[in-house]
Design an enzyme around this catalytic site. Structure first.
Site, PDB file in Angstrom:
ATOM      1  N   GLN A 216      34.018  22.327 -44.403  1.00  0.00           N
ATOM      2  CA  GLN A 216      33.911  21.594 -43.148  1.00  0.00           C
ATOM      3  C   GLN A 216      33.195  22.470 -42.111  1.00  0.00           C
ATOM      4  OE1 GLN A 216      35.129  18.464 -44.815  1.00  0.00           O
ATOM      5  NE2 GLN A 216      35.026  18.259 -42.601  1.00  0.00           N
ATOM      6  N   ASP A 218      33.618  22.829 -38.974  1.00  0.00           N
ATOM      7  CA  ASP A 218      34.502  23.525 -38.032  1.00  0.00           C
ATOM      8  C   ASP A 218      35.350  24.596 -38.713  1.00  0.00           C
ATOM      9  OD1 ASP A 218      36.332  22.024 -39.424  1.00  0.00           O
ATOM     10  OD2 ASP A 218      36.975  20.792 -37.716  1.00  0.00           O
ATOM     11  N   ARG A 219      35.073  24.860 -39.980  1.00  0.00           N
ATOM     12  CA  ARG A 219      35.769  25.871 -40.788  1.00  0.00           C
ATOM     13  C   ARG A 219      37.213  25.502 -41.100  1.00  0.00           C
ATOM     14  NH1 ARG A 219      31.175  26.681 -41.475  1.00  0.00           N
ATOM     15  NH2 ARG A 219      30.216  28.674 -41.905  1.00  0.00           N
ATOM     16  N   LEU A 220      37.635  24.307 -40.773  1.00  0.00           N
ATOM     17  CA  LEU A 220      38.932  23.824 -41.235  1.00  0.00           C
ATOM     18  C   LEU A 220      38.690  23.140 -42.584  1.00  0.00           C
ATOM     19  CD1 LEU A 220      40.543  22.421 -37.957  1.00  0.00           C
ATOM     20  CD2 LEU A 220      40.877  24.652 -39.053  1.00  0.00           C
ATOM     21  N   HIS A 221      38.343  23.973 -43.565  1.00  0.00           N
ATOM     22  CA  HIS A 221      37.972  23.455 -44.864  1.00  0.00           C
ATOM     23  C   HIS A 221      39.136  22.700 -45.510  1.00  0.00           C
ATOM     24  CE1 HIS A 221      34.474  25.882 -44.344  1.00  0.00           C
ATOM     25  NE2 HIS A 221      35.089  27.032 -44.539  1.00  0.00           N
TER      26      HIS A 221
END
Length: 255
Positions: A216, A218-221
């Site tokens: 993702q 936003d790095r909220l994978h």
């Protein structure tokens, strides 16, 4: 002669002045891949059948239809030796069945020796253009010799001869050593002789865990893991651990 430790090796490398990364990088210099946006997050509700094999087949199907993914069945196989040393290598997964993942190898190779001592393995697929990865943990077991022979006979003749040529994972004197063996086999078999099955076969990795990862922006994978085995049903609470299908449970992991 004094043994060279890992610390010695690393120190010797960096003493040359070589560095893996520049000393300083501005934020503008950091190149980041474009991943999925929030509206395209990988949600539990998007998994129509809560069985990891069916989900894997869907992801693999997409990978095979994506031109930028050139070898979708490439995976990294990790094994552990009898003395606890970890080894990792890339290979091609040759078949995916309802029981697990099949790969082929020489039985004298390091991975085969490791599996004989410790059948616990991990297999990782990564499809960069899709920003997706699948991690598999399980136990490896040999497939039957009959099935191995079928796989072997479907290989190109050059690959069959190569399997007979190479003492896989052994230290050898030169490439010429292999080419001489290859030439000898070719001369012996002639243009039409049947290539025999060498000390070679396949392994089936039966998973007890499969994790699906999607990147993702936003790095909220997104990470959703499926597990099976004795006692997993008792962990189902409907909040963290959810009941899947065919003996599997699933849960979301923090990235």
């Amino acid at each position: 002669m004094r043994a060279v430790t890992l610390r010695n090796c690393v120190s010797a490398y960096f003493s040359t002045g070589l560095r893996i990364l520049p000393r300083q990088m501005s934020q503008d210099q950091v190149v980041r891949l474009k991943y999925y946006d929030r509206e395209d997050a990988f949600l539990e509700s998007s998994i129509k059948v809560k069985n990891p094999f069916i989900l894997f087949n869907d992801w693999m199907d997409l990978a095979q239809k994506t031109p930028e993914v050139q070898e979708p069945t490439t995976a990294a196989l990790a094994t552990v030796s009898a003395d606890g040393k970890v080894s990792n290598r890339f290979l091609l997964v040759k078949d995916i069945t309802p029981e697990g993942f099949i790969f082929l190898t020489n039985f004298s190779s390091r991975k085969a020796v490791d599996i004989t001592a410790n059948p616990s393995v991990a297999v990782s697929f990564y499809w960069l253009p899709l920003r997706r990865s699948v991690r598999v943990e399980g136990f490896a077991e040999k497939i039957s010799k009959e099935d191995a022979l079928k796989y072997f006979q479907h290989r190109p003749r050059t690959a069959q001869i190569a399997a007979n040529t190479s003492p896989q994972s052994e230290a050898i004197s030169s490439r010429q050593y292999l080419e001489d063996i290859q030439a000898g086999i070719q001369k012996k078999l002639g243009p039409d002789g049947q290539v025999p099955l060498p000390n070679w076969g396949g392994y089936l990795v039966r998973p007890y865990a499969m994790e699906f990862w999607q990147g993702q922006t936003d790095r909220l994978h997104d990470r959703i893991r499926f597990r099976c085995g004795a006692g997993v049903d008792s962990e189902v609470d409907g909040k963290i651990v959810h009941k899947g299908q065919d003996g599997w449970v699933y849960e979301r992991l923090a990235p």
